[in-house]
Design an enzyme around this catalytic site. Sequence first.
Site, PDB file in Angstrom:
ATOM      1  N   SER A  15      38.108  11.678  36.452  1.00 37.41           N
ATOM      2  CA  SER A  15      37.579  12.377  35.278  1.00 37.41           C
ATOM      3  C   SER A  15      38.509  13.557  35.013  1.00 37.41           C
ATOM      4  O   SER A  15      39.209  14.013  35.925  1.00 37.41           O
ATOM      5  CB  SER A  15      36.145  12.836  35.516  1.00 37.41           C
ATOM      6  OG  SER A  15      36.049  13.569  36.712  1.00 37.41           O
ATOM      7  N   GLU A  17      39.031  17.460  33.197  1.00 40.28           N
ATOM      8  CA  GLU A  17      38.418  18.665  32.613  1.00 40.28           C
ATOM      9  C   GLU A  17      39.433  19.340  31.697  1.00 40.28           C
ATOM     10  O   GLU A  17      40.589  19.523  32.066  1.00 40.28           O
ATOM     11  CB  GLU A  17      38.010  19.618  33.747  1.00 40.28           C
ATOM     12  CG  GLU A  17      37.303  20.847  33.231  1.00 40.28           C
ATOM     13  CD  GLU A  17      36.664  21.658  34.349  1.00 40.28           C
ATOM     14  OE1 GLU A  17      35.904  21.083  35.151  1.00 40.28           O
ATOM     15  OE2 GLU A  17      36.958  22.857  34.419  1.00 40.28           O
ATOM     16  N   THR A  48      35.233  22.826  29.172  1.00 40.65           N
ATOM     17  CA  THR A  48      34.704  24.091  29.689  1.00 40.65           C
ATOM     18  C   THR A  48      34.161  24.962  28.551  1.00 40.65           C
ATOM     19  O   THR A  48      34.410  24.719  27.364  1.00 40.65           O
ATOM     20  CB  THR A  48      35.778  24.898  30.450  1.00 40.65           C
ATOM     21  OG1 THR A  48      36.766  25.317  29.505  1.00 40.65           O
ATOM     22  CG2 THR A  48      36.408  24.095  31.561  1.00 40.65           C
ATOM     23  N   ALA A  51      31.854  32.370  28.919  1.00 40.89           N
ATOM     24  CA  ALA A  51      30.547  33.025  28.959  1.00 40.89           C
ATOM     25  C   ALA A  51      30.352  33.835  27.681  1.00 40.89           C
ATOM     26  O   ALA A  51      31.299  34.086  26.940  1.00 40.89           O
ATOM     27  CB  ALA A  51      30.479  33.932  30.173  1.00 40.89           C
ATOM     28  N   HIS A  78      30.444  21.815  28.977  1.00 39.62           N
ATOM     29  CA  HIS A  78      29.882  22.772  29.931  1.00 39.62           C
ATOM     30  C   HIS A  78      29.001  23.739  29.131  1.00 39.62           C
ATOM     31  O   HIS A  78      29.327  24.085  27.995  1.00 39.62           O
ATOM     32  CB  HIS A  78      30.983  23.579  30.620  1.00 39.62           C
ATOM     33  CG  HIS A  78      31.876  22.745  31.488  1.00 39.62           C
ATOM     34  ND1 HIS A  78      32.613  23.275  32.519  1.00 39.62           N
ATOM     35  CD2 HIS A  78      32.149  21.407  31.493  1.00 39.62           C
ATOM     36  CE1 HIS A  78      33.298  22.303  33.114  1.00 39.62           C
ATOM     37  NE2 HIS A  78      33.045  21.171  32.503  1.00 39.62           N
ATOM     38  N   GLY A 109      27.967  30.687  34.876  1.00 34.98           N
ATOM     39  CA  GLY A 109      29.095  31.387  34.259  1.00 34.98           C
ATOM     40  C   GLY A 109      29.291  32.763  34.878  1.00 34.98           C
ATOM     41  O   GLY A 109      28.535  33.183  35.757  1.00 34.98           O
ATOM     42  N   ASP A 110      30.322  33.438  34.423  1.00 34.90           N
ATOM     43  CA  ASP A 110      30.645  34.794  34.883  1.00 34.90           C
ATOM     44  C   ASP A 110      30.798  35.681  33.659  1.00 34.90           C
ATOM     45  O   ASP A 110      31.096  35.182  32.577  1.00 34.90           O
ATOM     46  CB  ASP A 110      31.968  34.780  35.654  1.00 34.90           C
ATOM     47  CG  ASP A 110      31.857  33.978  36.944  1.00 34.90           C
ATOM     48  OD1 ASP A 110      30.931  34.260  37.726  1.00 34.90           O
ATOM     49  OD2 ASP A 110      32.683  33.079  37.143  1.00 34.90           O
ATOM     50  N   ALA A 128      22.108  29.407  37.551  1.00 32.52           N
ATOM     51  CA  ALA A 128      22.240  28.069  36.944  1.00 32.52           C
ATOM     52  C   ALA A 128      20.960  27.256  37.121  1.00 32.52           C
ATOM     53  O   ALA A 128      20.583  26.474  36.245  1.00 32.52           O
ATOM     54  CB  ALA A 128      23.436  27.339  37.568  1.00 32.52           C
ATOM     55  N   HIS A 152      30.436  30.058  47.401  1.00 29.31           N
ATOM     56  CA  HIS A 152      30.670  30.852  46.190  1.00 29.31           C
ATOM     57  C   HIS A 152      30.987  32.288  46.602  1.00 29.31           C
ATOM     58  O   HIS A 152      30.465  32.783  47.603  1.00 29.31           O
ATOM     59  CB  HIS A 152      29.421  30.800  45.299  1.00 29.31           C
ATOM     60  CG  HIS A 152      29.583  31.482  43.984  1.00 29.31           C
ATOM     61  ND1 HIS A 152      29.131  32.758  43.763  1.00 29.31           N
ATOM     62  CD2 HIS A 152      30.158  31.071  42.824  1.00 29.31           C
ATOM     63  CE1 HIS A 152      29.423  33.096  42.504  1.00 29.31           C
ATOM     64  NE2 HIS A 152      30.036  32.088  41.919  1.00 29.31           N
ATOM     65  N   LYS A 168      19.327  23.485  42.780  1.00 25.89           N
ATOM     66  CA  LYS A 168      19.754  22.916  41.488  1.00 25.89           C
ATOM     67  C   LYS A 168      19.514  21.408  41.480  1.00 25.89           C
ATOM     68  O   LYS A 168      19.118  20.831  40.471  1.00 25.89           O
ATOM     69  CB  LYS A 168      21.247  23.206  41.241  1.00 25.89           C
ATOM     70  CG  LYS A 168      21.549  24.692  41.083  1.00 25.89           C
ATOM     71  CD  LYS A 168      22.950  24.954  40.568  1.00 25.89           C
ATOM     72  CE  LYS A 168      24.006  25.000  41.627  1.00 25.89           C
ATOM     73  NZ  LYS A 168      25.281  25.609  41.160  1.00 25.89           N
ATOM     74  N   PHE A 219      44.127  31.833  40.353  1.00 28.33           N
ATOM     75  CA  PHE A 219      42.848  31.111  40.222  1.00 28.33           C
ATOM     76  C   PHE A 219      42.114  31.109  41.555  1.00 28.33           C
ATOM     77  O   PHE A 219      40.917  31.369  41.637  1.00 28.33           O
ATOM     78  CB  PHE A 219      43.062  29.632  39.856  1.00 28.33           C
ATOM     79  CG  PHE A 219      43.492  29.380  38.445  1.00 28.33           C
ATOM     80  CD1 PHE A 219      42.856  30.019  37.390  1.00 28.33           C
ATOM     81  CD2 PHE A 219      44.498  28.473  38.156  1.00 28.33           C
ATOM     82  CE1 PHE A 219      43.237  29.766  36.086  1.00 28.33           C
ATOM     83  CE2 PHE A 219      44.885  28.220  36.860  1.00 28.33           C
ATOM     84  CZ  PHE A 219      44.255  28.867  35.831  1.00 28.33           C
ATOM     85  N   HIS A 269      37.801  14.403  40.210  1.00 26.56           N
ATOM     86  CA  HIS A 269      37.756  15.165  38.957  1.00 26.56           C
ATOM     87  C   HIS A 269      39.010  16.047  38.906  1.00 26.56           C
ATOM     88  O   HIS A 269      39.239  16.845  39.815  1.00 26.56           O
ATOM     89  CB  HIS A 269      36.494  16.027  38.973  1.00 26.56           C
ATOM     90  CG  HIS A 269      36.285  16.870  37.759  1.00 26.56           C
ATOM     91  ND1 HIS A 269      35.706  16.394  36.601  1.00 26.56           N
ATOM     92  CD2 HIS A 269      36.564  18.178  37.531  1.00 26.56           C
ATOM     93  CE1 HIS A 269      35.631  17.367  35.708  1.00 26.56           C
ATOM     94  NE2 HIS A 269      36.155  18.458  36.239  1.00 26.56           N
ATOM     95  N   LYS A 275      47.235  20.162  30.285  1.00 29.06           N
ATOM     96  CA  LYS A 275      48.645  19.743  30.397  1.00 29.06           C
ATOM     97  C   LYS A 275      48.634  18.396  31.090  1.00 29.06           C
ATOM     98  O   LYS A 275      48.082  18.272  32.177  1.00 29.06           O
ATOM     99  CB  LYS A 275      49.424  20.756  31.224  1.00 29.06           C
ATOM    100  CG  LYS A 275      49.534  22.103  30.547  1.00 29.06           C
ATOM    101  CD  LYS A 275      50.745  22.843  31.092  1.00 29.06           C
ATOM    102  CE  LYS A 275      51.009  24.082  30.279  1.00 29.06           C
ATOM    103  NZ  LYS A 275      50.334  25.254  30.783  1.00 29.06           N
TER     104      LYS A 275
END
Length: 287
Positions: A15, A17, A48, A51, A78, A109-110, A128, A152, A168, A219, A269, A275
Amino acid sequence: MKISEILKKRNEGVSFEYFPPRTEQGKKSFLETIEALKVYNPLYVSMTCGAGGSGAWDRTEGAVDLLLEKTKWVVMPHVTCMGIRREEVKGLLDRYQEKGIENLMVLRGDPPRDGTPFDPSIREFRYAVDLVSFVKEYGHFCMGVAVYPEGHLETGSLKEDLEHAKAKIDRGADFAITQMFFDNTYYYRMLDRMKKEGITIPVLPGILPLADVAKVKQFASICRATIPKEIEEKMERLKANPAEMEKAGLDFTIRQCRDLLKNGIRRVHFYTLNKFQVTKTVLDAIL
Ligand code: FAD
């Protein structure tokens, strides 16, 4: 089609993103990426969402429309809920339902870092899991949620992190996608912990091809993903020669994906960053 159904039928595949492009050049690169990756017949693709609500949502909806226009893919937008009111979310779900969307990636989200207006005092959805419950009640949608092989950033322990992930799933998430990781051990250990808790939904590994060490380090630091020292040092040494650095990084990602396949993980994923070339290099080596 619901992704839960696709995952029952297809036990191998990829998949992709994407993120909503902001400029004409960005849109061109996004469209090229769509075309170049069609050949891999993805299980689904996801888009994506920043927020902060409407501005970010508009960009995501626009990019979702483009995907629906240009492909026959199953598209999963998302949806983030931090700083958002229930009424607004309901409006968004209505619009997605009208477009024929059947899957949502449900996230907290942030707070935005790009100046997008954001009101932190709106706390109708704190986590979430609150949005998962809301979407479940709304009906219709199959839901993906985020999980974190290394935990997290805000969580005190892996145990606590798993409890929150389980909440969740118990409230209705159908499958999960992991945060990027570069050391498969974290992912395998997380799957073991989940199995012990009786979690049986599919948990797809999220893979970011390691093409530019400076960008990936940036990242990785904001989302807690350890880059193995050996590859980080090798890529740092090759920084003056970007082609060599990219080759070393992608060779590493190819080995990482081969290890997943060897261990029976046949659905992956990919974070494409809009790109196609790096994702294509990895896929052509492993498929
Ligand atoms: P949550 O599940 O709510 O978790 C957030 C934190 O709260 C965690 O530390 C969790 O342990 C803790 N927590 C949860 N429930 C409770 C509770 N009841 N009590 C106390 N603590 C609790 N961000 C975007 O802005 N847009 C995107 O499109 C996007 N896509 C993503 C896709 C994937 C595959 C992944 C892995 C992440 C994505 N993110 C995205 C990043 C994500 O929004 C952030 O990681 C965010 O900080 C947490 O989102 P979440 O949905 O995991 O939140």
